[in-house]
Design a protein around this motif. Sequence first.
Motif, mmCIF file in Angstrom:
data_model
loop_
_atom_site.group_PDB
_atom_site.id
_atom_site.type_symbol
_atom_site.label_atom_id
_atom_site.label_comp_id
_atom_site.label_asym_id
_atom_site.label_seq_id
_atom_site.Cartn_x
_atom_site.Cartn_y
_atom_site.Cartn_z
ATOM 1 N N ILE A 181 -23.841 13.123 6.444
ATOM 2 C CA ILE A 181 -22.746 13.686 7.262
ATOM 3 C C ILE A 181 -23.327 14.273 8.555
ATOM 4 C CG2 ILE A 181 -20.984 15.509 7.382
ATOM 5 C CD1 ILE A 181 -20.506 14.985 4.341
ATOM 6 N N MET A 182 -24.439 14.988 8.408
ATOM 7 C CA MET A 182 -25.064 15.572 9.602
ATOM 8 C C MET A 182 -25.500 14.473 10.558
ATOM 9 S SD MET A 182 -27.394 18.607 8.210
ATOM 10 C CE MET A 182 -26.751 20.236 7.999
ATOM 11 N N LEU A 184 -24.075 11.657 10.999
ATOM 12 C CA LEU A 184 -22.887 11.139 11.682
ATOM 13 C C LEU A 184 -22.586 11.896 12.967
ATOM 14 C CD1 LEU A 184 -20.237 10.507 8.894
ATOM 15 C CD2 LEU A 184 -21.164 8.852 10.483
ATOM 16 N N PHE A 185 -22.985 13.159 12.993
ATOM 17 C CA PHE A 185 -22.716 13.980 14.182
ATOM 18 C C PHE A 185 -23.952 14.112 15.067
ATOM 19 C CE2 PHE A 185 -19.234 14.998 11.415
ATOM 20 C CZ PHE A 185 -18.161 15.096 12.294
ATOM 21 N N GLY A 186 -24.980 13.290 14.780
ATOM 22 C CA GLY A 186 -26.172 13.242 15.638
ATOM 23 C C GLY A 186 -27.147 14.378 15.437
ATOM 24 N N ALA A 187 -27.200 14.907 14.197
ATOM 25 C CA ALA A 187 -28.124 16.023 13.951
ATOM 26 C C ALA A 187 -29.572 15.561 14.071
ATOM 27 C CB ALA A 187 -27.885 16.586 12.552
ATOM 28 N N PRO A 188 -30.438 16.396 14.676
ATOM 29 C CA PRO A 188 -31.856 16.020 14.763
ATOM 30 C C PRO A 188 -32.512 16.034 13.375
ATOM 31 C CG PRO A 188 -31.513 18.220 15.641
ATOM 32 C CD PRO A 188 -30.163 17.672 15.320
ATOM 33 N N PHE A 189 -33.663 15.357 13.289
ATOM 34 C CA PHE A 189 -34.342 15.181 12.000
ATOM 35 C C PHE A 189 -34.571 16.501 11.271
ATOM 36 C CE2 PHE A 189 -38.302 15.144 9.585
ATOM 37 C CZ PHE A 189 -38.043 14.138 8.684
ATOM 38 N N MET A 191 -33.118 19.404 11.539
ATOM 39 C CA MET A 191 -31.899 20.097 11.104
ATOM 40 C C MET A 191 -31.364 19.470 9.812
ATOM 41 S SD MET A 191 -28.571 20.754 13.367
ATOM 42 C CE MET A 191 -27.363 21.946 12.940
ATOM 43 N N LYS A 192 -31.424 18.135 9.754
ATOM 44 C CA LYS A 192 -30.929 17.427 8.569
ATOM 45 C C LYS A 192 -31.774 17.750 7.345
ATOM 46 C CE LYS A 192 -31.312 13.375 10.408
ATOM 47 N NZ LYS A 192 -31.413 11.936 10.631
ATOM 48 N N LYS B 78 -28.258 9.283 18.433
ATOM 49 C CA LYS B 78 -28.021 10.724 18.201
ATOM 50 C C LYS B 78 -27.248 11.315 19.373
ATOM 51 C CE LYS B 78 -31.639 12.230 15.098
ATOM 52 N NZ LYS B 78 -32.729 11.306 14.926
ATOM 53 N N ARG B 81 -23.627 10.137 19.277
ATOM 54 C CA ARG B 81 -22.856 10.754 18.190
ATOM 55 C C ARG B 81 -22.477 12.204 18.505
ATOM 56 N NH1 ARG B 81 -25.660 8.181 12.756
ATOM 57 N NH2 ARG B 81 -24.646 6.168 12.934
ATOM 58 N N LEU B 105 -20.395 22.669 12.314
ATOM 59 C CA LEU B 105 -21.495 21.694 12.289
ATOM 60 C C LEU B 105 -21.772 20.976 13.626
ATOM 61 C CD1 LEU B 105 -23.660 20.025 10.715
ATOM 62 C CD2 LEU B 105 -21.826 18.462 10.112
ATOM 63 N N ILE B 109 -25.143 21.412 15.997
ATOM 64 C CA ILE B 109 -25.958 20.261 16.426
ATOM 65 C C ILE B 109 -26.055 20.237 17.951
ATOM 66 C CG2 ILE B 109 -26.025 17.711 16.499
ATOM 67 C CD1 ILE B 109 -24.746 17.823 13.640
#
Lengths: 273, 223
Positions: A181-182, A184-189, A191-192, B78, B81, B105, B109
């Motif tokens: 899910i993270m 999908l919103f472009g979270a950096p490595f 953070m995920k 990234k 998104r 969230l 991000i």
Amino acid sequence: MRSFRNHISLIIPLFIMFFSFNVLLILDRTVQAYEHSLLEDFNMVIIASKELDLSTISKESKSIGLIKTIDIDKVLNSLNINLDDINTTVLKSSLPIFYQIKLKDFLNDDKVQILKSSLEKNPNIIKVEEFKASHDLIHQFLILVETILLVFTGFILIISLLLIIKQISIWVYEHSQRISIMELFGAPFFMKSKILYKLMLIDSIFSALSATVLISYLMNHELVIKFYEKLALEIPPFNTLSDVFTMLGIALVLSLVLVSITIFKNKKDIQYS
Amino acid sequence: MSSVIKAENIVLAYKSHEPIIRNTTFDIKSNEFVFITGKSGSGKSTVIKSMYGALKPSFGDLTVCGVKMKNVSSGKLKFLRKHLGVVFQDYKLINEWSVEQNVMLPLMIGGFSPQVCKVQAQKLLKHVDMIDKMRSFPMELSGGEQQRVAMARALAHNPVVILADEPTGNLDDYSSEIIWDLLKSAKKHLGTTIVAVTHKIPQTIATDYKQYFLDNGKMHEVI
């Protein structure tokens, strides 16, 4: 309950691994302390026809740390020979020069023999004699134990790492929904994967601390002290604080490396498709 | 109006399988409300997946917000998104997080401070009428409520495009109406481009939309 079981599955291999590291560290220090005491008892005497100094003699071996002239008067006095002044002077002038050598590093029997023969090749050296306490059997026993322990620690390390990677893979699977899910919103490595690093770090720190504390307790235990005394061994210096920091350092590196490896290995499972 | 999503002769296929979408061309412009409809298994969700980079086109060119999707790098994906809002039929909320944390969230991000994230999340939760449940967890909510939270999350970072994959597929008529109203309001008040996959166009949307119909692997604009 499941979470507790997950932590225990990771803490057990980590604890065994850190405990083995600590035991290896203690044994290595014991060997070093023993070698140091052997080194203190070791003396080599060189009889030379000409004057020698450290720079020329150290060409033969880098282990030579000190060369000292032996006072001939003291030697003659200890022999209790009744000579008059003239004879004493004649004797002194005809005597070669005596040197005492101290080593910087501990050398085993074979290496001492190599050093001896290389010194004897020097044309200015007439004779080389070594004087040492004969504790070779205990030293060899310690080296044997250390080697066996090193091999066992190697095996423990491999098995523990496999178990740890397996457990982290389970965590990756458990957190795959959140990670995807993270993503999908472009979270950096980072953070995920933060949660995985956090879990691993907590367990590593806990294991490292408990293993070091247990070793510290055992090293101060009466049975261990008596065992060391029986073998005439010195209890190695044990610095709990520095050892804790060393183990924490290992724990930190281990957490970062293992979690990163496992995440990359399972990248496909946590990608949203 | 400028193109936000542009596809030219794209072919979409899963690994070595038969293509699901064949030689399809479409152009979605800024601030448009686009529906992609079609029968079950016609590839509606596949098209949406290609738009957020979960599936790369085998052939042809697909550009989303200026990013070419064919050989897109993970860094660019990234970045893209961060400018997209996504809504799914199964909500895709993080169950271990509270409603408020879920909405925060995309802002986290985006690198906003926790305080800013909190304020913006609460504003959006008020907008979707979920402020009373901001401390609840997704599992404690009904389907309609979960989708409203997912909508708030999709809107949180003020995205250029919202991609909605069957956003009302699991909802009753009342909840569905709320979701479509929220999407309409995002288009109207924020200028967001909306791409929604659905098998049934809601009557409340009126005529201000564009519709593509997927049939036999091809997308046709319904005029």
